[in-house]
Motif scaffolding. Sequence first.
Motif, short mmCIF file in Angstrom:
data_model
loop_
_atom_site.label_atom_id
_atom_site.label_comp_id
_atom_site.label_asym_id
_atom_site.label_seq_id
_atom_site.Cartn_x
_atom_site.Cartn_y
_atom_site.Cartn_z
N GLN A 1 0.82 -1.22 0.00
CA GLN A 1 0.00 0.00 0.00
C GLN A 1 0.85 1.26 0.00
OE1 GLN A 1 -2.78 -1.22 3.41
NE2 GLN A 1 -4.01 0.24 2.26
N HIS A 2 2.07 1.14 0.52
CA HIS A 2 2.96 2.29 0.62
C HIS A 2 2.24 3.38 1.44
CE1 HIS A 2 6.80 3.89 -0.53
NE2 HIS A 2 6.27 5.02 -0.98
N TYR A 3 1.87 4.51 0.82
CA TYR A 3 1.12 5.54 1.52
C TYR A 3 -0.24 5.77 0.87
CZ TYR A 3 5.52 6.41 3.85
OH TYR A 3 6.67 6.26 4.58
N GLY A 4 -0.70 4.79 0.11
CA GLY A 4 -1.97 4.93 -0.58
C GLY A 4 -3.10 4.24 0.17
N VAL B 1 2.22 10.25 14.65
CA VAL B 1 1.83 11.21 13.62
C VAL B 1 2.99 11.43 12.66
CG1 VAL B 1 1.08 13.57 13.19
CG2 VAL B 1 0.23 12.35 15.19
N GLY B 2 2.72 11.24 11.38
CA GLY B 2 3.74 11.45 10.36
C GLY B 2 3.35 12.59 9.43
N ARG B 3 2.80 12.22 8.26
CA ARG B 3 2.56 13.22 7.22
C ARG B 3 1.59 14.32 7.64
NH1 ARG B 3 0.19 9.83 2.77
NH2 ARG B 3 -0.46 8.55 4.55
N GLY B 4 0.74 14.05 8.62
CA GLY B 4 -0.24 15.04 9.04
C GLY B 4 0.35 16.32 9.59
N ARG C 1 -1.48 14.99 3.43
CA ARG C 1 -0.31 15.78 3.04
C ARG C 1 0.81 14.83 2.68
NH1 ARG C 1 0.15 21.11 5.85
NH2 ARG C 1 -1.99 21.74 6.24
N GLY C 2 1.75 15.31 1.88
CA GLY C 2 2.92 14.50 1.58
C GLY C 2 2.65 13.42 0.55
N LYS C 3 3.58 12.50 0.46
CA LYS C 3 3.52 11.45 -0.55
C LYS C 3 2.34 10.53 -0.32
CE LYS C 3 7.09 9.23 2.23
NZ LYS C 3 8.50 8.84 2.26
#
Length: 369
Positions: free
Chosen positions: A177-180, A226-229, A334-336
């Motif tokens: 899934q990666h980041y999808g 929390v990462g991309r958020g 947000r982000g990739k």
Amino acid sequence: MKIGPIEVWPPVVLAPMAGITNAPFRVLCREQGGGLFVCEMITSRALVERNAKTMKMIRFAEPERPRSLQLYGVDPVTVGRAVKMVAEEDLADHVDLNFGCPVPKVTRRGGGSALPYKRNLLRRILRAAVANAGPLPVTMKMRTGIDDDHLTYLDAGRIAAEEGVAAVALHARTALQHYGGTADWDAIARLKEAVPDIPVLGNGDIWSADDALRMVARTGCDGVVVGRGCLGRPWLFRDLRSAFDGSAERARPSLGEVARTMARHATMMVEAFDTERYAIADFRKHIGWYLKGFTVGAEARRRVTTADSLDELREGLAELDPDQPWPPHTDTPRGKSGERTKVHLPEGWLDDAWDTVVPEDAESDVSGG
């Protein structure tokens, strides 16, 4: 929430993100609210070899306490040596182990999110890390598995608990899934049921403080990662502190406040890096995240995004409308993002889930940080 001897409130962890969670960004986030703030992923071999780039990456700013360092490794001996070095040389207060990275240069060597498939190799790595950590708590971050046909998170969580790991964090996506797609929060609930005696932290699709509260309520997890958020939004940690303290107050900075934060972020990066030009070039990737949702003219945006010096960046930021209010509907991804068509793995990796063979030159192409 307790991670070993460390009291963590609010129960929030800043996820390590390559090229993002360096000391300047960590300090900005930490100033907004409490939690653990983890440095960029560090290669165990590079640390043991005292690679110059790596030694710079593990520098923490003076106000950073506790200090959290994430290590990546495939060889139990090397990981054990790296953790021992961290403990004996007082390089950090907490060690996190990366079993969640999905990028091909890591998984094709058997590392990151590929590694938990090898249950006994995972056990050996965790055992070596805990045995060499002394008083430092060891945690691990992982994904649900390689793909839906090769889920590993429940076995990995049980192994971690058995080997003395202080907490586990689950990014509720597979490596494929990666980041999808959408994070499977139900997997976080299942992991908590499987390992009730240690903290379980959930990660995936937390774009607002209210998302974090929903995740905890739905899954029973002990905290969130929390990462991309928080990309371009360090004040998300202020929101998280308010939310976990029971307050409905949320940060809604004007464009002027955002611009001042951007200038400070860039200034701190110039102070942290060797050259101003490099620091400003590296800062550019943050600009789109900071300005997301705001109305910014093409020329003003161009001036900010093409600045080569701190003075040029400040001049460009000064042209933005300081009174423009925080835009609505920005608690979005947000982000990739996006899924992969395949996960790159060592040849024959899926043939035996229990062998402990370390792939040849497992860390050679990522040594150096």
